[in-house]
Design an enzyme around this catalytic site. Structure first.
Site, PDB file in Angstrom:
ATOM      1  N   HIS A  19      42.652 -51.904  19.139  1.00 14.20           N
ATOM      2  CA  HIS A  19      41.278 -51.669  19.571  1.00 14.20           C
ATOM      3  C   HIS A  19      40.749 -50.321  19.100  1.00 14.20           C
ATOM      4  O   HIS A  19      39.552 -50.200  18.799  1.00 14.20           O
ATOM      5  CB  HIS A  19      41.181 -51.813  21.087  1.00 14.20           C
ATOM      6  N   HIS A  42      40.811 -64.713  16.683  1.00 14.65           N
ATOM      7  CA  HIS A  42      41.681 -65.111  17.798  1.00 14.65           C
ATOM      8  C   HIS A  42      41.270 -64.293  19.020  1.00 14.65           C
ATOM      9  O   HIS A  42      41.962 -63.375  19.441  1.00 14.65           O
ATOM     10  CB  HIS A  42      43.150 -64.870  17.450  1.00 14.65           C
ATOM     11  N   SER A  97      39.008 -57.694  22.821  1.00 14.87           N
ATOM     12  CA  SER A  97      38.264 -57.390  21.601  1.00 14.87           C
ATOM     13  C   SER A  97      36.847 -57.982  21.580  1.00 14.87           C
ATOM     14  O   SER A  97      35.945 -57.354  21.017  1.00 14.87           O
ATOM     15  CB  SER A  97      39.051 -57.838  20.370  1.00 14.87           C
ATOM     16  N   GLU A 115      38.018 -69.036  19.602  1.00 14.55           N
ATOM     17  CA  GLU A 115      39.164 -69.223  20.484  1.00 14.55           C
ATOM     18  C   GLU A 115      39.396 -70.709  20.680  1.00 14.55           C
ATOM     19  O   GLU A 115      38.455 -71.455  20.989  1.00 14.55           O
ATOM     20  CB  GLU A 115      38.930 -68.540  21.835  1.00 14.55           C
ATOM     21  N   GLY A 143      40.682 -70.248  14.241  1.00 13.35           N
ATOM     22  CA  GLY A 143      40.117 -69.023  13.686  1.00 13.35           C
ATOM     23  C   GLY A 143      40.038 -69.014  12.181  1.00 13.35           C
ATOM     24  O   GLY A 143      39.031 -68.576  11.597  1.00 13.35           O
ATOM     25  N   ASP A 163      44.043 -61.494  14.861  1.00 20.30           N
ATOM     26  CA  ASP A 163      45.045 -61.097  15.863  1.00 20.30           C
ATOM     27  C   ASP A 163      45.767 -62.328  16.399  1.00 20.30           C
ATOM     28  O   ASP A 163      45.618 -62.689  17.566  1.00 20.30           O
ATOM     29  CB  ASP A 163      44.321 -60.333  16.986  1.00 20.30           C
TER      30      ASP A 163
END
Length: 283
Positions: A19, A42, A97, A115, A143, A163
């Site tokens: 992050h 993701h 995120s 997602e 994704g 991610d």
């Protein structure tokens, strides 16, 4: 993988490096007035209650955000990260995120979050929409498929956060294949890829992150990797740290991120350390 739940790991050292880096990328994009588009492949579940059964099971946040919170950060990038987290931490929550992207971007910038997990998607969709931030789009889709479909954006500025959970060994190759496909259409995309550092106990996944980074470096775009280690890499250590691979990084991100991570690990214990290495520089 639909079994993965990020809440078990919310706010850990991996979230800190991921992050902090992502905020640095967004800050650099905001230096120009021209709008940009952010992609989160993701995304997870928006934000996480640190008192719920999953987050409190192993209390991984105690190895990450808890260690660096309430410090008087001298690094501007670490300070930006802590300031953003502070409102959530006061409510014993940690921002994922999607929240970081939505709260950091400007009104004329766009955000696409993806997602596939049904429960995670429902939380993400409900809570991100409740923020009432302009130009935020939530997608229930794979994704990498989403990145193929949605890139390049118009105007042609922006960044991607990748991610995955890396529950399957094949996911490391999925990342390389996905990034390769994106770069064929969007060569100047700024891409941040998080990855775990795993000891020999991980079996087939041991060394997979390192091999993935080598394959990404071979794509012939400027890139560096930054890593945080929180425990010695012994055979039984498990995940002893994590890293971010940044392709087409913005100017000075390496300097800012290196400074932020050095300061962060100084609060993470005697065995914590950070590093940043360029794998391919712009000719």
């Amino acid at each position: 993988m639909l079994s993965y739940q990020h809440a078990f790991h919310a706010g850990n050292h991996a979230d800190v490096i991921k992050h902090v880096c992502w905020i640095g990328v967004i800050n650099a994009l905001k230096k120009k007035d021209k709008p940009f588009t952010l992609f989160d492949s993701h995304a997870g579940a928006y934000c996480y209650d640190l008192n719920d059964a999953m987050s409190s099971k192993n209390k991984e946040y105690e190895s990450g955000i808890t260690r660096v919170n309430n410090t008087d950060a001298s690094s501007s990038l670490l300070s930006d990260y802590l300031n953003l987290c502070s409102t959530f931490l006061a409510q014993e929550r940690y921002p994922g995120s999607p929240v970081i992207s939505a709260m950091t971007k400007r009104n004329n910038d766009s955000l696409h979050v993806m997602e596939l997990h049904p429960a995670e998607f429902d939380k993400l969709n409900h809570n991100l929409n409740s923020l009432r931030v302009d130009a935020c789009h939530v997608h229930k889709r794979d994704g990498f498929e989403g990145l193929r479909a949605l890139t390049p954006p118009k105007p042609n500025r922006g960044a991607i956060l990748i991610d995955p959970p890396y529950e399957r060994a094949s996911e490391y190759k999925d990342v390389v294949n996905g990034v390769t496909q994106v770069l064929k259409r969007w060569q100047q995309a700024q891409i941040v890829i998080w990855y775990p550092l795993l000891s020999a106990r991980a079996g087939a996944k041991h060394g997979a992150s390192e091999a993935m980074c080598d394959a990404l470096a071979a794509l012939d775009v400027p890139c560096f990797k930054a890593q945080v280690c929180v425990t010695p890499n012994t055979e039984d250590a498990g995940m002893y740290g994590s890293g971010v691979m940044v392709l087409n990084p913005p100017w000075q991100l390496d300097v800012q991120l290196d400074s932020a991570l050095q300061e962060a690990v100084s609060h993470m214990g005697a065995h914590a350390s950070s590093s940043l290495v360029w794998l391919r520089r712009d000719a």
